[in-house]
Design a protein around this motif. Structure first.
Motif, PDB file in Angstrom:
ATOM      1  N   ALA A 128     -10.213   5.597  -6.734  1.00 24.42           N
ATOM      2  CA  ALA A 128      -8.854   4.923  -6.941  1.00 24.42           C
ATOM      3  C   ALA A 128      -8.493   4.256  -5.700  1.00 24.42           C
ATOM      4  CB  ALA A 128      -8.054   6.304  -6.738  1.00 24.42           C
ATOM      5  N   VAL A 129      -8.247   3.031  -5.835  1.00 21.49           N
ATOM      6  CA  VAL A 129      -7.712   2.244  -4.845  1.00 21.49           C
ATOM      7  C   VAL A 129      -6.502   1.272  -5.107  1.00 21.49           C
ATOM      8  CG1 VAL A 129     -10.367   1.603  -4.251  1.00 21.49           C
ATOM      9  CG2 VAL A 129      -9.015   0.043  -5.683  1.00 21.49           C
ATOM     10  N   GLY A 165       0.892  -1.397  -0.028  1.00 17.67           N
ATOM     11  CA  GLY A 165      -0.063  -0.029   0.006  1.00 17.67           C
ATOM     12  C   GLY A 165       0.731   1.351  -0.039  1.00 17.67           C
ATOM     13  N   VAL A 166       2.068   1.105  -0.123  1.00 19.78           N
ATOM     14  CA  VAL A 166       2.861   2.296   0.305  1.00 19.78           C
ATOM     15  C   VAL A 166       3.221   3.044  -1.126  1.00 19.78           C
ATOM     16  CG1 VAL A 166       5.219   3.142   1.100  1.00 19.78           C
ATOM     17  CG2 VAL A 166       3.888   1.503   2.323  1.00 19.78           C
ATOM     18  N   THR A 198      -2.250   1.418  -8.329  1.00 14.62           N
ATOM     19  CA  THR A 198      -3.576   2.188  -8.118  1.00 14.62           C
ATOM     20  C   THR A 198      -4.387   2.057  -9.462  1.00 14.62           C
ATOM     21  OG1 THR A 198      -2.406   3.752  -6.679  1.00 14.62           O
ATOM     22  CG2 THR A 198      -4.612   4.258  -7.701  1.00 14.62           C
ATOM     23  N   GLU A 230      -0.307  22.718  -4.488  1.00 10.44           N
ATOM     24  CA  GLU A 230      -0.170  22.372  -3.126  1.00 10.44           C
ATOM     25  C   GLU A 230      -1.022  20.959  -2.882  1.00 10.44           C
ATOM     26  OE1 GLU A 230      -0.109  24.029   1.463  1.00 10.44           O
ATOM     27  OE2 GLU A 230      -1.451  24.731  -0.161  1.00 10.44           O
ATOM     28  N   ALA A 231      -2.297  21.150  -3.422  1.00  9.86           N
ATOM     29  CA  ALA A 231      -3.370  20.099  -3.663  1.00  9.86           C
ATOM     30  C   ALA A 231      -2.708  18.853  -4.364  1.00  9.86           C
ATOM     31  CB  ALA A 231      -4.623  20.600  -4.025  1.00  9.86           C
ATOM     32  N   ASP A 257     -12.859  15.072  -9.936  1.00  5.62           N
ATOM     33  CA  ASP A 257     -13.616  15.491  -8.701  1.00  5.62           C
ATOM     34  C   ASP A 257     -13.767  17.300  -8.922  1.00  5.62           C
ATOM     35  OD1 ASP A 257     -14.570  16.245  -6.316  1.00  5.62           O
ATOM     36  OD2 ASP A 257     -13.104  15.107  -5.006  1.00  5.62           O
ATOM     37  N   ALA A 278      -0.357  16.975  -2.337  1.00  3.97           N
ATOM     38  CA  ALA A 278      -1.115  16.149  -1.393  1.00  3.97           C
ATOM     39  C   ALA A 278      -1.497  14.948  -1.965  1.00  3.97           C
ATOM     40  CB  ALA A 278      -1.973  17.180  -0.592  1.00  3.97           C
ATOM     41  N   ALA A 279      -2.147  15.147  -3.162  1.00  4.65           N
ATOM     42  CA  ALA A 279      -2.958  14.068  -3.646  1.00  4.65           C
ATOM     43  C   ALA A 279      -1.997  12.772  -4.123  1.00  4.65           C
ATOM     44  CB  ALA A 279      -3.707  14.256  -4.848  1.00  4.65           C
ATOM     45  N   TYR A 307       5.223   6.644  -5.100  1.00  6.49           N
ATOM     46  CA  TYR A 307       6.604   6.950  -5.237  1.00  6.49           C
ATOM     47  C   TYR A 307       7.101   6.863  -6.713  1.00  6.49           C
ATOM     48  CZ  TYR A 307       7.317   6.042  -0.140  1.00  6.49           C
ATOM     49  OH  TYR A 307       7.564   5.796   1.136  1.00  6.49           O
ATOM     50  N   GLU A 331      -8.365  10.673 -10.629  1.00  3.93           N
ATOM     51  CA  GLU A 331      -9.460  10.736  -9.769  1.00  3.93           C
ATOM     52  C   GLU A 331      -9.653  12.200  -9.343  1.00  3.93           C
ATOM     53  OE1 GLU A 331      -9.305   9.240  -5.669  1.00  3.93           O
ATOM     54  OE2 GLU A 331     -11.104   8.440  -5.859  1.00  3.93           O
ATOM     55  N   ALA A 361       1.226  12.329  -2.768  1.00  4.55           N
ATOM     56  CA  ALA A 361       2.111  12.074  -1.828  1.00  4.55           C
ATOM     57  C   ALA A 361       2.154  10.659  -1.542  1.00  4.55           C
ATOM     58  CB  ALA A 361       1.763  12.562  -0.708  1.00  4.55           C
ATOM     59  N   GLY A 362       1.199   9.800  -2.007  1.00  2.83           N
ATOM     60  CA  GLY A 362       1.114   8.357  -1.767  1.00  2.83           C
ATOM     61  C   GLY A 362       1.582   7.601  -3.026  1.00  2.83           C
TER      62      GLY A 362
END
Ligand code: FAD
Ligand code: FES
Ligand code: FES
Lengths: 179, 294
Positions: free
Chosen positions: A64-65, A51-52, A57, A132-133, A124, A136-137, A142, A120, A139-140
């Motif tokens: 998104a999962v 999950g890292v 995805t 910045e957003a 939205d 953040a989106a 790599y 995704e 950030a998960g």
């Protein structure tokens, strides 16, 4: 529902990239492996399998999962889309073009996950698409190669182009109404 | 790595799920969002014989209001995804603390799948929902072979990954009392990278009265084996003594000492975020979180 009873393998039926599909899947197999091994969708990249890294995805029922953190049996009845489906439908063509134009991919390992995560976010209507957003989106997810700057550039320019498109459409409609 | 072999069942009702857990005993575990459990399986840190998937049980999902005008309650089903908790209109209106916590929980793809009940049942001491439950005075609703029971958050979190849940029990919902009109709240978290587990975090609630703060509940996370209510710090802050409140934390928190972050650093950071949260709670109600709160 066959899966109401405990079993080590189950029959599943789901919608995959727009087509109805069926499979018989061991309970222990995660969805990422099912998509790669049974359906040949090797755009689903597996990096960490915990999950890292975000490389695996995909979209399930529009969201998104991590395909490494969902079991294949859990796809039963769902709508699943991988980067292949998003590519074929043309839904992320502008985003893919922006990745290319901005040099946001090198080896491409992280790219499917980046594209799905960005898809995704861009879909939205309520989501902020400031840099910045965007950071953040993603950030998960790599990336070992390009650094994130070019990727943020590509997503930001797509957001801007889509927003511009919407604004232009709105203005045209407004003008028409005024005339 | 790949998960070990196990059986899987997806019952369509809570009773059927409880029956499976009862029948298979310790060999069976509930599967919620899987964002911690499937990770543990893939890493072979866990080897249950049967996963009882809770995803097809409609009665476990959703956000609703209960309890009428006075003593209103917002009930959040255990299987409600992190994202749906934080974006529900009822939560944004009545429980803004939870909406502020949401962006700090992992990453979008994990928030889309992980559940509030799974997070509370797991009781990772560095996570947001357990601390929010504690700060907000929530009750954890639990069903087992016997009758339904409600456990106050104060008693639910008992240690590292340890809760008041008995084997064979399922968390069915979390009930949050709706704060009154004079309520204030604050949320702050520091992590290495957006979405990472907290180095230290604080979920706080209270009331503003005649220029001061009262009924403060300061729930720190990432600084002990469970979320912790800093009662002495709260008392000092109610008396208007921020420095005293910050000093009191040394006696109330027991931060882990790990190779990347020393206990003393975490304690220092806890004092820093207490200062920020106190300033916001004094300054106004329902304030947005800092630049992190995207
Ligand atoms: C890369 C990564 C980063 C993460 N970062 C964060 C973070 O910053 N903050 C955070 O809070 N979380 C984080 N998580 C964890 C994530 O939020 C999980 O979803 C959550 O901790 C567990 O919820 P789940 O629904 O996925 O539960 P599962 O993984 O399905 O289950 C977790 C445990 O709880 C038990 N369980 C689940 N539901 C119930 C129930 N209703 N009743 C009884 N027992 C139950 C299961 O048997 C299992 O033991 C992260 C995860 C990953 C992979
Ligand atoms: S392979 Fe799934 S997140 Fe890394
Ligand atoms: S392009 Fe190589 S990992 Fe991102």
């Amino acid at each position: 529902m066959a899966s109401e009873n405990p079993d080590r393998a189950h029959a599943v039926a789901f919608t995959l990239n727009g087509e109805a599909v069926r499979a018989h899947v061991p309970a222990r197999m995660h969805l990422g492996d099912l998509l790669r091994q049974s359906f040949g969708l090797t755009g689903v990249h597996l990096g960490c399998e915990h999950g890292v890294c975000g490389a695996c995805t995909i979209l399930v029922d529009g969201r998104a999962v991590r395909s490494c953190l969902m079991l294949g049996v859990q796809a039963d009845g769902a709508t699943v889309e991988t980067v292949e489906g998003l590519t074929e439908s043309g839904r992320i063509r502008d985003l893919q073009d922006a990745f290319h134009a901005r040099n946001a991919l090198q080896c491409g390992y992280c790219t499917p996950g980046m594209l799905v995560t960005a898809a995704e976010l861009l879909d939205d209507a309520d989501a902020a698409t400031s840099r910045e957003a965007i950071r953040a989106a993603i950030a998960g997810n790599y990336c070992r190669c390009t650094g994130y700057h070019a990727i943020v550039d590509a997503i930001a320019s797509t957001a801007e182009a889509r927003g511009q498109g919407r604004r232009d459409a709105g203005r045209d409609a407004g003008l028409e109404a005024a005339e | 790595m790949k998960a070990p072999d196990f059986a899987y069942a997806r019952p369509a009702s809570l009773d059927a799920a409880l029956a499976l857990l009862a029948e298979h005993g310790e060999d069976a575990v509930p599967l919620a969002g899987g964002q911690s459990l499937v990770t543990a399986l893939n890493m072979r840190l866990s080897a249950p014989g049967l996963l009882v998937d809770l995803n097809a049980i409609p009665e476990l999902t959703g956000v609703s209001e209960a309890g009428g005008e006075a003593g209103g309650i917002v009930r959040i089903g255990a299987m409600t995804r992190h994202r749906d908790v934080g974006t529900a209109a009822l939560v944004r209106e009545r429980l803004p603390l939870l909406a502020a916590a949401l962006p700090h929980i992992a990453h979008p793809a994990i928030r889309n799948r992980g559940t509030i009940g799974g997070s509370v049942a797991l009781a990772d001491p560095a996570t947001e929902w357990p601390a929010c439950c504690l700060a907000a005075g929530a009750s954890i609703v639990v069903r087992g072979p016997g009758a339904e029971r409600r456990v106050p958050a104060d008693d639910f979190f008992q240690g590292l990954y340890t809760t008041a849940l008995e084997p064979g029990e399922i968390v069915t919902a979390i009930e949050f009392p709706v704060p009154g009109a004079d309520a204030v709240w604050g949320f702050e978290e520091l992590s290495r990278r957006h979405g990472d587990y907290a180095l230290v975090g604080l979920a706080a609630t209270g009331r503003r009265s005649a220029g001061g703060l009262s009924d403060l509940r300061l729930a720190f996370f990432g600084v002990a084996d469970r979320p912790v209510l800093a009662r002495d710090a709260a008392a000092a802050l109610e008396a208007g003594d921020l420095a005293g409140a910050q000093a009191a934390l040394a006696g109330e928190l027991d931060p882990p000492d790990d190779p990347t972050t020393k206990a003393a650093t975490r304690l220092h950071l806890a004092r820093v975020i207490l200062g920020r949260v106190a300033a916001r709670m004094r300054g106004g109600s329902a304030q947005e979180d800092g630049p992190d709160g995207v």
